[in-house]
Motif scaffolding. Structure first.
Motif, PDB file in Angstrom:
ATOM      1  N   SER A  20       0.715  -1.251  -0.149  1.00 38.55           N
ATOM      2  CA  SER A  20      -0.163  -0.011  -0.089  1.00 38.55           C
ATOM      3  C   SER A  20       0.952   1.115   0.021  1.00 38.55           C
ATOM      4  O   SER A  20       0.327   2.368  -0.566  1.00 38.55           O
ATOM      5  CB  SER A  20      -1.000  -0.028   1.168  1.00 38.55           C
ATOM      6  N   ASP A  21       2.014   1.130   0.494  1.00 36.71           N
ATOM      7  CA  ASP A  21       3.115   2.288   0.402  1.00 36.71           C
ATOM      8  C   ASP A  21       4.423   1.802   0.581  1.00 36.71           C
ATOM      9  O   ASP A  21       4.803   1.268   2.095  1.00 36.71           O
ATOM     10  CB  ASP A  21       2.730   3.188   1.726  1.00 36.71           C
ATOM     11  N   SER A  25       7.037   0.360   3.951  1.00 32.74           N
ATOM     12  CA  SER A  25       7.009  -1.064   3.994  1.00 32.74           C
ATOM     13  C   SER A  25       8.171  -1.488   3.646  1.00 32.74           C
ATOM     14  O   SER A  25       8.817  -1.081   2.414  1.00 32.74           O
ATOM     15  CB  SER A  25       5.859  -1.541   2.706  1.00 32.74           C
ATOM     16  N   ARG A  52      -3.905  -9.153   0.041  1.00 35.23           N
ATOM     17  CA  ARG A  52      -5.482  -8.700   0.249  1.00 35.23           C
ATOM     18  C   ARG A  52      -6.255  -9.941   0.410  1.00 35.23           C
ATOM     19  O   ARG A  52      -7.392  -9.639   1.125  1.00 35.23           O
ATOM     20  CB  ARG A  52      -5.709  -8.164  -1.229  1.00 35.23           C
TER      21      ARG A  52
END
Length: 158
Positions: A20-21, A25, A52
């Motif tokens: 997501s980032d 991460s 996910r």
């Protein structure tokens, strides 16, 4: 049980998937796939699941009393070959025009050991569907394509 706390244990295999980032991460899976898409190390076969899907499984389990007290493996049942993963990574790099697809190469020496690549390594899909309201994990090819796309697009920005 003694305290009256309801508990479900979800046990994912190796977790991959688009971050997501990337700035926050620093996961091993991101580092691993980054090395694969750059050609720094050979693509390896892994028994894995998409991040996910792990998140979705946790959400679905939290809504279902049938999961209380259960231990549920969240995974695909068989490893995908390093050749197939390498093909997916090359394809996305070519489509995006980013990186050097010809540098992406599979590990052709590992055959899976006692359980050959492509054979059922863990039995979990029926149990996931049963306890998690029809839940199934997405194909590894989709996970790798989505993850590689994020990593390659980030490389392009740098």
């Amino acid at each position: 049980e003694k305290k009256g706390v309801q508990f479900t244990s979800l046990n994912p295999s190796f977790i991959f998937g688009p971050p997501s980032d990337l700035k926050t991460s620093g996961s091993f899976s991101i580092s691993t796939v980054s090395k694969w898409v750059s050609g720094e190390s050979p693509v390896q076969s892994r028994l894995c699941v998409d991040v996910r899907d792990v998140a979705k499984a946790h959400f679905v389990a939290s809504l279902n009393d049938a999961t209380v007290g259960e231990r549920i493996i969240i995974s695909r049942e068989a490893r995908i070959s390093s050749q197939k993963i390498a093909e997916e990574l090359k394809c996305i790099a070519s489509e995006l025009g980013i990186g050097q697809p010809d540098q992406i190469h599979p590990d052709t020496t590992f055959d899976g050991g006692a359980i050959k690549i492509g054979e059922k390594e863990v039995g979990c899909e029926d149990r996931m569907r049963e306890l998690l309201d029809g839940f199934t994990a997405r194909p590894v090819e989709e996970t790798m394509r989505d993850m590689a796309k994020v990593l390659l697009e980030t490389q392009k920005e740098l």
